[in-house]
Write a protein that holds these residues in place. Sequence first.
Motif, PDB file in Angstrom:
ATOM      1  N   ARG A 219      30.651  -2.267  16.132  1.00 27.73           N
ATOM      2  CA  ARG A 219      29.903  -1.522  15.110  1.00 27.73           C
ATOM      3  C   ARG A 219      28.876  -0.578  15.717  1.00 27.73           C
ATOM      4  O   ARG A 219      28.138   0.090  15.004  1.00 27.73           O
ATOM      5  CB  ARG A 219      29.206  -2.493  14.157  1.00 27.73           C
ATOM      6  N   GLY A 220      28.802  -0.514  17.033  1.00 29.77           N
ATOM      7  CA  GLY A 220      27.884   0.397  17.697  1.00 29.77           C
ATOM      8  C   GLY A 220      26.471  -0.118  17.854  1.00 29.77           C
ATOM      9  O   GLY A 220      25.545   0.668  18.091  1.00 29.77           O
ATOM     10  N   CYS A 221      26.290  -1.422  17.765  1.00 26.40           N
ATOM     11  CA  CYS A 221      24.940  -1.990  17.879  1.00 26.40           C
ATOM     12  C   CYS A 221      24.490  -2.015  19.338  1.00 26.40           C
ATOM     13  O   CYS A 221      25.252  -2.400  20.223  1.00 26.40           O
ATOM     14  CB  CYS A 221      24.901  -3.401  17.303  1.00 26.40           C
ATOM     15  N   HIS A 222      23.239  -1.631  19.565  1.00 28.46           N
ATOM     16  CA  HIS A 222      22.668  -1.632  20.906  1.00 28.46           C
ATOM     17  C   HIS A 222      21.729  -2.813  21.127  1.00 28.46           C
ATOM     18  O   HIS A 222      21.242  -3.016  22.224  1.00 28.46           O
ATOM     19  CB  HIS A 222      21.927  -0.323  21.183  1.00 28.46           C
ATOM     20  N   LEU A 223      21.462  -3.577  20.060  1.00 22.98           N
ATOM     21  CA  LEU A 223      20.676  -4.795  20.223  1.00 22.98           C
ATOM     22  C   LEU A 223      21.063  -5.806  19.162  1.00 22.98           C
ATOM     23  O   LEU A 223      21.540  -5.466  18.086  1.00 22.98           O
ATOM     24  CB  LEU A 223      19.174  -4.534  20.218  1.00 22.98           C
ATOM     25  N   ILE A 224      20.881  -7.078  19.544  1.00 20.50           N
ATOM     26  CA  ILE A 224      21.111  -8.199  18.633  1.00 20.50           C
ATOM     27  C   ILE A 224      19.827  -9.007  18.623  1.00 20.50           C
ATOM     28  O   ILE A 224      19.252  -9.291  19.673  1.00 20.50           O
ATOM     29  CB  ILE A 224      22.288  -9.071  19.111  1.00 20.50           C
ATOM     30  N   LEU A 225      19.358  -9.351  17.436  1.00 23.75           N
ATOM     31  CA  LEU A 225      18.142 -10.142  17.335  1.00 23.75           C
ATOM     32  C   LEU A 225      18.370 -11.336  16.437  1.00 23.75           C
ATOM     33  O   LEU A 225      19.275 -11.362  15.617  1.00 23.75           O
ATOM     34  CB  LEU A 225      16.971  -9.297  16.838  1.00 23.75           C
ATOM     35  N   LEU A 226      17.534 -12.347  16.639  1.00 20.78           N
ATOM     36  CA  LEU A 226      17.605 -13.570  15.852  1.00 20.78           C
ATOM     37  C   LEU A 226      16.288 -14.312  15.963  1.00 20.78           C
ATOM     38  O   LEU A 226      15.451 -13.987  16.806  1.00 20.78           O
ATOM     39  CB  LEU A 226      18.772 -14.456  16.327  1.00 20.78           C
ATOM     40  N   ALA A 227      16.126 -15.281  15.101  1.00 18.45           N
ATOM     41  CA  ALA A 227      14.975 -16.180  15.170  1.00 18.45           C
ATOM     42  C   ALA A 227      15.509 -17.603  15.205  1.00 18.45           C
ATOM     43  O   ALA A 227      16.479 -17.938  14.521  1.00 18.45           O
ATOM     44  CB  ALA A 227      14.058 -15.985  13.967  1.00 18.45           C
ATOM     45  N   THR A 228      14.898 -18.429  16.030  1.00 20.31           N
ATOM     46  CA  THR A 228      15.252 -19.836  16.117  1.00 20.31           C
ATOM     47  C   THR A 228      13.966 -20.639  16.173  1.00 20.31           C
ATOM     48  O   THR A 228      12.897 -20.080  16.423  1.00 20.31           O
ATOM     49  CB  THR A 228      16.152 -20.115  17.348  1.00 20.31           C
ATOM     50  N   ARG A 229      14.056 -21.891  15.922  1.00 23.12           N
ATOM     51  CA  ARG A 229      12.858 -22.736  15.958  1.00 23.12           C
ATOM     52  C   ARG A 229      12.848 -23.534  17.262  1.00 23.12           C
ATOM     53  O   ARG A 229      13.896 -23.757  17.878  1.00 23.12           O
ATOM     54  CB  ARG A 229      12.846 -23.675  14.758  1.00 23.12           C
ATOM     55  N   SER A 230      11.672 -23.960  17.666  1.00 18.64           N
ATOM     56  CA  SER A 230      11.521 -24.673  18.933  1.00 18.64           C
ATOM     57  C   SER A 230      12.370 -25.944  18.974  1.00 18.64           C
ATOM     58  O   SER A 230      12.798 -26.359  20.050  1.00 18.64           O
ATOM     59  CB  SER A 230      10.046 -25.001  19.180  1.00 18.64           C
ATOM     60  N   PHE A 231      12.659 -26.546  17.824  1.00 18.84           N
ATOM     61  CA  PHE A 231      13.466 -27.771  17.774  1.00 18.84           C
ATOM     62  C   PHE A 231      14.943 -27.475  17.526  1.00 18.84           C
ATOM     63  O   PHE A 231      15.756 -28.387  17.435  1.00 18.84           O
ATOM     64  CB  PHE A 231      12.942 -28.728  16.692  1.00 18.84           C
ATOM     65  N   GLN A 232      15.300 -26.200  17.425  1.00 18.21           N
ATOM     66  CA  GLN A 232      16.692 -25.848  17.180  1.00 18.21           C
ATOM     67  C   GLN A 232      17.386 -25.508  18.493  1.00 18.21           C
ATOM     68  O   GLN A 232      17.758 -26.421  19.218  1.00 18.21           O
ATOM     69  CB  GLN A 232      16.781 -24.690  16.176  1.00 18.21           C
TER      70      GLN A 232
END
Length: 143
Positions: free
Chosen positions: A96-109
Amino acid sequence: MNLHRRLPVTDEPAAADLSELDGRINDYNADRTGIRDARYLSIMLRSDEGELYAGLHGHSWGGCCEIKLLWVAEDRRGEGLGTRLLQSAEDEAIRRGCHLILLATRSFQAPGFYERHGFSPVATVHGYPAGHSEIFMVKYPPA
């Protein structure tokens, strides 16, 4: 308009309401930026009986991919499903032409899991939830 009137609050929003709200935010963002390529990116793995045992959900927009949810059933962990989900999402993001991938996770995940897959922490919110942290991570995949 009575500003003191209690507004309706629910902990069980209708799926149609969430979809409409999401669409309206996407429309606003597109109107302000001129970027109109927002698309969901979802992978759902189900048993032959239709039971969900792993999945990933996010979206791409403006050359970026955000992974919102990644889950593997407890009894299916250790089979490499999380890695396969993440790699499939990254492959699609690149298509899809994405130059970055971002996410959020928790310290216990799963921060270690994401770090092993090339994600770097960029911000941490301590105390969310109480006694833990939310960690925002980013990866710049090869083009």
